[in-house]
Design a protein around this motif. Structure first.
Motif, PDB file in Angstrom:
ATOM      1  N   ALA A   1       0.866  -1.182   0.000  1.00  0.00           N
ATOM      2  CA  ALA A   1       0.000   0.000   0.000  1.00  0.00           C
ATOM      3  C   ALA A   1       0.901   1.231   0.000  1.00  0.00           C
ATOM      4  N   PRO A   2       0.955   1.974  -1.084  1.00  0.00           N
ATOM      5  CA  PRO A   2       1.898   3.093  -1.177  1.00  0.00           C
ATOM      6  C   PRO A   2       1.633   4.170  -0.133  1.00  0.00           C
ATOM      7  N   GLY A   3       2.715   4.573   0.521  1.00  0.00           N
ATOM      8  CA  GLY A   3       2.638   5.681   1.456  1.00  0.00           C
ATOM      9  C   GLY A   3       3.002   6.986   0.777  1.00  0.00           C
ATOM     10  N   GLU A   4       3.080   8.039   1.580  1.00  0.00           N
ATOM     11  CA  GLU A   4       3.351   9.368   1.021  1.00  0.00           C
ATOM     12  C   GLU A   4       4.700   9.415   0.311  1.00  0.00           C
ATOM     13  N   GLN A   5       5.759   8.812   0.921  1.00  0.00           N
ATOM     14  CA  GLN A   5       7.082   8.852   0.301  1.00  0.00           C
ATOM     15  C   GLN A   5       7.078   8.115  -1.029  1.00  0.00           C
ATOM     16  N   ALA A   6       6.455   6.951  -1.076  1.00  0.00           N
ATOM     17  CA  ALA A   6       6.433   6.164  -2.309  1.00  0.00           C
ATOM     18  C   ALA A   6       5.692   6.908  -3.414  1.00  0.00           C
ATOM     19  N   ARG A   7       4.589   7.547  -3.078  1.00  0.00           N
ATOM     20  CA  ARG A   7       3.833   8.286  -4.091  1.00  0.00           C
ATOM     21  C   ARG A   7       4.639   9.480  -4.602  1.00  0.00           C
ATOM     22  N   ARG A   8       5.356  10.143  -3.710  1.00  0.00           N
ATOM     23  CA  ARG A   8       6.191  11.276  -4.140  1.00  0.00           C
ATOM     24  C   ARG A   8       7.304  10.801  -5.075  1.00  0.00           C
ATOM     25  N   ILE A   9       7.937   9.685  -4.711  1.00  0.00           N
ATOM     26  CA  ILE A   9       9.007   9.145  -5.549  1.00  0.00           C
ATOM     27  C   ILE A   9       8.475   8.781  -6.926  1.00  0.00           C
ATOM     28  N   ALA A  10       7.335   8.082  -6.967  1.00  0.00           N
ATOM     29  CA  ALA A  10       6.756   7.682  -8.249  1.00  0.00           C
ATOM     30  C   ALA A  10       6.407   8.904  -9.097  1.00  0.00           C
ATOM     31  N   ASP A  11       5.831   9.925  -8.485  1.00  0.00           N
ATOM     32  CA  ASP A  11       5.466  11.143  -9.221  1.00  0.00           C
ATOM     33  C   ASP A  11       6.713  11.855  -9.741  1.00  0.00           C
ATOM     34  N   THR A  12       7.759  11.921  -8.917  1.00  0.00           N
ATOM     35  CA  THR A  12       8.982  12.619  -9.313  1.00  0.00           C
ATOM     36  C   THR A  12       9.662  11.898 -10.468  1.00  0.00           C
ATOM     37  N   ILE A  13       9.764  10.575 -10.386  1.00  0.00           N
ATOM     38  CA  ILE A  13      10.378   9.816 -11.485  1.00  0.00           C
ATOM     39  C   ILE A  13       9.581   9.994 -12.766  1.00  0.00           C
ATOM     40  N   GLY A  14       8.249   9.956 -12.650  1.00  0.00           N
ATOM     41  CA  GLY A  14       7.408  10.160 -13.821  1.00  0.00           C
ATOM     42  C   GLY A  14       7.616  11.519 -14.453  1.00  0.00           C
ATOM     43  N   ALA A  15       7.781  12.555 -13.614  1.00  0.00           N
ATOM     44  CA  ALA A  15       7.982  13.907 -14.129  1.00  0.00           C
ATOM     45  C   ALA A  15       9.339  14.065 -14.796  1.00  0.00           C
ATOM     46  N   VAL A  16      10.350  13.401 -14.253  1.00  0.00           N
ATOM     47  CA  VAL A  16      11.713  13.536 -14.773  1.00  0.00           C
ATOM     48  C   VAL A  16      11.925  12.705 -16.030  1.00  0.00           C
ATOM     49  N   THR A  17      11.351  11.509 -16.062  1.00  0.00           N
ATOM     50  CA  THR A  17      11.637  10.575 -17.148  1.00  0.00           C
ATOM     51  C   THR A  17      10.517  10.426 -18.164  1.00  0.00           C
ATOM     52  N   ASP A  18       9.350  10.981 -17.874  1.00  0.00           N
ATOM     53  CA  ASP A  18       8.160  10.802 -18.718  1.00  0.00           C
ATOM     54  C   ASP A  18       7.738   9.340 -18.806  1.00  0.00           C
ATOM     55  N   GLU A  19       8.148   8.535 -17.828  1.00  0.00           N
ATOM     56  CA  GLU A  19       7.722   7.146 -17.751  1.00  0.00           C
ATOM     57  C   GLU A  19       7.000   6.934 -16.424  1.00  0.00           C
ATOM     58  N   GLU A  20       5.841   6.318 -16.492  1.00  0.00           N
ATOM     59  CA  GLU A  20       5.052   6.121 -15.282  1.00  0.00           C
ATOM     60  C   GLU A  20       5.719   5.112 -14.355  1.00  0.00           C
ATOM     61  N   LYS A  21       5.829   5.443 -13.083  1.00  0.00           N
ATOM     62  CA  LYS A  21       6.394   4.555 -12.077  1.00  0.00           C
ATOM     63  C   LYS A  21       5.278   4.102 -11.145  1.00  0.00           C
ATOM     64  N   ASP A  22       5.151   2.807 -10.968  1.00  0.00           N
ATOM     65  CA  ASP A  22       4.106   2.272 -10.106  1.00  0.00           C
ATOM     66  C   ASP A  22       4.443   2.595  -8.648  1.00  0.00           C
ATOM     67  N   PRO A  23       3.598   3.348  -7.942  1.00  0.00           N
ATOM     68  CA  PRO A  23       3.894   3.687  -6.545  1.00  0.00           C
ATOM     69  C   PRO A  23       3.958   2.455  -5.649  1.00  0.00           C
ATOM     70  N   ARG A  24       3.323   1.352  -6.046  1.00  0.00           N
ATOM     71  CA  ARG A  24       3.428   0.127  -5.265  1.00  0.00           C
ATOM     72  C   ARG A  24       4.850  -0.419  -5.320  1.00  0.00           C
TER      73      ARG A  24
END
Length: 257
Positions: free
Chosen positions: A55-78
């Protein structure tokens, strides 16, 4: 020195005895170094997981969003949550996750693998690779009588270089490094800095014959390796307080934030 793969190993399942599987298929001798891929050690220990387990927490969701913004590739927060839970510390959050595992190894995604995992989404690294190496070594000795060393290996990227190579995660029966400091070169000059990480070199040699992908040969034997008359050490991971690269990563992450 020779290096050869152990042929005929089956797909390893939870509860399998790695020492027994190797002992049944390899004619081992005293002094051999048995290099075992962490993938089968993890599979035998039941270290598989599914993305829905997290179950993704706040840190995991932030990491996934940041990677997606930097790389234009979706990162699964799970997946990011799985990495967070397997890590002692996250050093870099984007464009990839660089993590410190709970046993001190620094690697991308805390070493979580998504290939060659037939029964799950993820394969986690062994919780204690050194203990796994010791138990495999003891098991081989009990079954064959051979006094071998064991290195649990993985593949890992290299700072400042392209490509991956084999590295040691845990070892037993051989020191991690041989210390040349205090010895002399051919000109009589005293060596003051050379400490050779032999378990990493053994892991890299094994990786040349075990290969990657669908090879199906996760164990290799190094025969004829001699440690020599040198001082030995089990220090392999740098002390965080004196690791200038880790400090630089921390500062860089702080500046980005």
């Amino acid at each position: 020195m020779e290096v050869f793969a152990v042929e005929g190993l089956p797909e390893v399942r939870p509860g399998d005895d790695v020492a027994e599987l190797v002992a049944e298929r390899a004619d081992l001798r005293d002094g051999d170094v048995v290099c075992v891929a962490s993938t089968i050690v993890s599979k035998a220990a039941g270290r598989q997981a599914n993305l829905d387990d997290y179950a993704p927490g706040e840190q995991a969701r932030r990491i996934a969003d940041t990677i997606g913004a930097v790389t234009d590739e979706e990162k699964d927060p799970r997946f990011a949550q799985a990495v967070v839970e397997e890590s002692e510390e996250i050093l870099v959050e984007a464009p990839f996750i660089l993590a410190v595992t709970r046993f001190g190894h620094i690697t991308v995604n805390a070493g979580i693998d998504r290939s060659n995992v037939p029964d799950a989404d993820l394969l986690l690294l062994p919780e204690d690779p050194a203990d796994c190496a010791e138990r495999i070594r003891t098991g081989i000795r009990e079954r064959t009588g051979a006094d071998v060393a064991v290195v649990v290996t993985d593949t890992s990227g290299r700072p400042f270089r392209l490509g991956q190579r084999g590295v040691a995660l845990g070892w037993a029966g051989v020191p991690a490094a041989r210390d040349w400091r205090g010895e002399r070169d051919r000109e009589g000059r005293e060596l003051g800095a050379t400490v050779q990480a032999v378990v990493d070199e053994l892991a890299a040699a094994a990786n040349l014959v075990t290969g990657e992908g669908d090879g199906g040969t996760p164990v290799a034997v190094v025969r004829g390796f001699e440690f020599g008359d040198h001082a030995g050490s089990d220090d392999l991971y740098r002390d965080p307080e004196t690791d200038v690269v880790r400090d630089a990563l921390s500062e860089w992450s702080h500046v980005r934030d």
